[in-house]
Design a protein around this motif. Structure first.
Motif, short mmCIF file in Angstrom:
data_model
loop_
_atom_site.label_atom_id
_atom_site.label_comp_id
_atom_site.label_asym_id
_atom_site.label_seq_id
_atom_site.Cartn_x
_atom_site.Cartn_y
_atom_site.Cartn_z
N ASN A 1 0.27 -1.41 0.34
CA ASN A 1 -0.10 0.17 -0.61
C ASN A 1 0.89 1.24 0.21
O ASN A 1 0.24 2.21 -0.86
CB ASN A 1 -0.43 -0.62 1.02
N ASP B 1 1.74 7.78 4.58
CA ASP B 1 0.94 7.01 3.80
C ASP B 1 -0.17 7.27 4.95
O ASP B 1 -0.18 6.95 6.68
CB ASP B 1 1.18 5.81 4.50
N LYS C 1 -4.35 6.77 6.52
CA LYS C 1 -5.21 6.19 6.14
C LYS C 1 -6.70 7.16 6.57
O LYS C 1 -7.22 7.62 7.71
CB LYS C 1 -5.09 4.95 7.67
N THR D 1 -9.98 6.28 5.12
CA THR D 1 -11.21 5.22 5.48
C THR D 1 -10.52 3.82 5.30
O THR D 1 -8.66 3.73 5.16
CB THR D 1 -12.18 4.88 4.44
N SER E 1 -10.04 1.52 3.51
CA SER E 1 -9.62 1.07 2.27
C SER E 1 -8.85 2.26 1.16
O SER E 1 -8.39 1.78 0.51
CB SER E 1 -10.91 0.33 1.46
N ILE E 2 -8.91 3.08 1.32
CA ILE E 2 -8.33 4.33 1.00
C ILE E 2 -7.17 4.99 2.22
O ILE E 2 -7.20 5.62 2.66
CB ILE E 2 -9.41 5.23 0.39
N PHE E 3 -6.08 5.26 1.05
CA PHE E 3 -5.52 5.72 2.06
C PHE E 3 -4.38 6.81 0.78
O PHE E 3 -4.38 6.72 -0.15
CB PHE E 3 -3.80 4.82 1.31
N LEU E 4 -4.30 7.73 1.86
CA LEU E 4 -3.36 9.03 1.40
C LEU E 4 -1.59 8.46 1.31
O LEU E 4 -0.80 8.68 2.03
CB LEU E 4 -3.96 9.97 1.56
N PHE F 1 -3.66 8.32 -4.02
CA PHE F 1 -3.85 7.28 -3.31
C PHE F 1 -3.67 5.75 -3.85
O PHE F 1 -3.94 5.45 -4.83
CB PHE F 1 -5.40 7.85 -3.64
N ASN F 2 -4.44 5.19 -3.10
CA ASN F 2 -4.40 3.71 -2.64
C ASN F 2 -5.57 3.61 -1.87
O ASN F 2 -6.02 3.52 -1.37
CB ASN F 2 -3.36 2.99 -2.01
N PHE F 3 -6.10 2.07 -3.18
CA PHE F 3 -7.34 1.83 -2.85
C PHE F 3 -7.60 0.15 -2.79
O PHE F 3 -6.65 -0.83 -3.30
CB PHE F 3 -8.42 2.09 -4.19
#
Length: 423
Positions: A23, A377, A379, A381, A383-386, A410-412
């Motif tokens: 992630n 990194d 968090k 939510t 499931s969503i990471f900046l 963003f990582n999903f």
């Protein structure tokens, strides 16, 4: 012929050598790659085939390396130790290898990856890799607590099921009395509960002496007997409730087992071979690399420190060599990871050139440089990471200049649960 040499090499490694046996946005991951064959050819495998027996290994290799050449987009890893059944391997030995040799055997992997060569019709690049852990770390305290909870749930199941076979068990209160009777008999040595997976006799007796009765009472108190429900059906329902709890805990454990703590030492090797015409008699050795990392992560998992040693050499229009030594330190909280990464690189490039007299010479340019980045990194939510990275890149061996690194994204992630069977 060379196709069968490659297949034979893989089969030899998987059959003889061990027959006994993201992630984060990080531009230059300070870790040994988990799939080195893909890293060395510069691709990212969407899915990796992992054959579980030797026939599947042979079939997969023949499909990837056929008489028509090399198939594109192949990603496969062979774990020789796991190609054979291991009936004598206990769960404890699986999560905590007892020696360096056991750790290497259990984590040793042979990887193969293929892809098309950019700009060359029918060209293929083949990556071959090896990886293993010398010290895999140890399970976290949370994982050990989950394992103990599952094991003690097995003890409670055994007690409840055993109490039902005693005379005059007609009510939930009788069931509690029966469990208490079994505990007393077990502690006095008159009754044996039999082996409980993963627990020593001392651990079982300690649980019986302290928590077993209260745990059983709590389960019965929280799950009343239904009107008209027989005691057999009631006890079976209690056993199912405890078993479902164990399954839920096992799913949680499966993810937590990946969060190793303590000292983790791992290494990897990989090489790239190009086949410009997709023919085994026309190949070019392109690149070789080796990685070694040492990581320490405390039990609280609030951060870790990783030391990296990496060597890469490529043979293309020029011969370039990079030797990297780096350190990464992370601070982890519930919602973010803040990290610093610094890498020293000694680079050398060798290429054909002309001197002032227009005579052909081999020119060698070398350069030492640093790269450092700050990484975040966050968090947003579940499931969503900046992701954000800022720092300075390596300088070029030819130009001597290095640019500013800035990267935001963003990582999903979509969670996926799988059930683990614990024996």
């Amino acid at each position: 012929m060379r196709r069968f040499v490659i297949i034979g090499l893989f089969y030899l490694l998987s059959g003889s050598v061990f027959s006994q046996v993201n992630n984060e946005i990080v531009l230059d991951d300070l870790k040994s790659p988990t799939f080195p064959a893909s890293i060395i050819i510069g691709t990212e495998a969407n899915s990796i085939a992992r054959p579980t027996d030797r026939n599947a290994v042979t079939t997969s290799l023949l499909s990837a390396l056929s008489k028509d050449g090399i198939a594109p987009n192949v990603a496969m890893e062979i774990s020789p130790f796991w190609l054979s059944k291991r009936p004598n391997l206990t769960f404890q030995d699986y999560i905590e290898p007892s020696s360096i040799s056991d750790a290497i055997r259990q984590t040793f992997g042979i990887s193969i990856a293929t892809d098309e060569i950019d700009g060359i019709a029918d060209g293929r690049k083949l990556g071959l890799g090896l990886r293993a852990q010398l010290f895999p770390g140890r399970t976290s305290q949370l994982a050990r607590n989950i394992i103990a909870g599952i094991q003690y749930e097995n003890v409670v199941n055994t007690l409840i099921n055993g109490a039902l076979s005693l005379p005059n068990i007609n009510t939930p209160e009788d069931l509690v009395s029966g469990v208490k009777n079994l505990i007393n008999q077990a502690l006095s040595g008159n009754v044996s509960l039999g082996p409980i997976a993963g627990l020593t006799q001392t651990q079982v007796l300690d649980f019986l002496s302290n928590d077993a009765l209260n745990t059983t009472k709590e389960i019965i108190k929280n799950n009343n007997r239904n009107a008209g429900e027989s005691m057999n059906d009631y006890v079976q329902r209690l056993i199912d409730i405890i078993s479902n709890s164990s399954i839920t805990n096992a799913i949680t454990l499966q993810g937590e087992l990946k969060n190793r703590v303590g000292l983790i030492v791992e290494g990897a090797l990989a090489s790239r071979i190009d086949f410009p015409t997709n023919e085994f008699d026309n190949e070019k050795f392109n690149q070789f690399g080796g990685w070694g990392t040492v990581t320490y992560r405390p039990d609280n998992q609030y951060g870790d420190a990783t030391f990296l040693l990496r060597y890469m050499k490529s043979y293309r229009d020029s011969i370039s060599t990079n030797l990297d030594v780096g350190l990464r330190v992370d601070r982890t909280t519930k919602d973010f990871v803040l990290g610093f990464e610094g890498i020293f690189r000694s680079a050398e490039i060798e290429f054909e050139d002309f001197n002032l007299n227009n005579e052909p010479i081999t020119r060698i340019e070398s350069n030492d440089s640093f790269r450092f980045t700050f990484n975040l990194d966050y968090k947003l939510t579940s499931s969503i990471f900046l992701n954000a990275t800022i720092g300075k890149d390596f300088s070029s061996a030819l130009t001597g200049s290095g640019g500013l690194l800035t990267l935001f994204g963003f990582n999903f992630g979509i969670p996926a649960n799988k059930t683990m069977l614990i024996r």
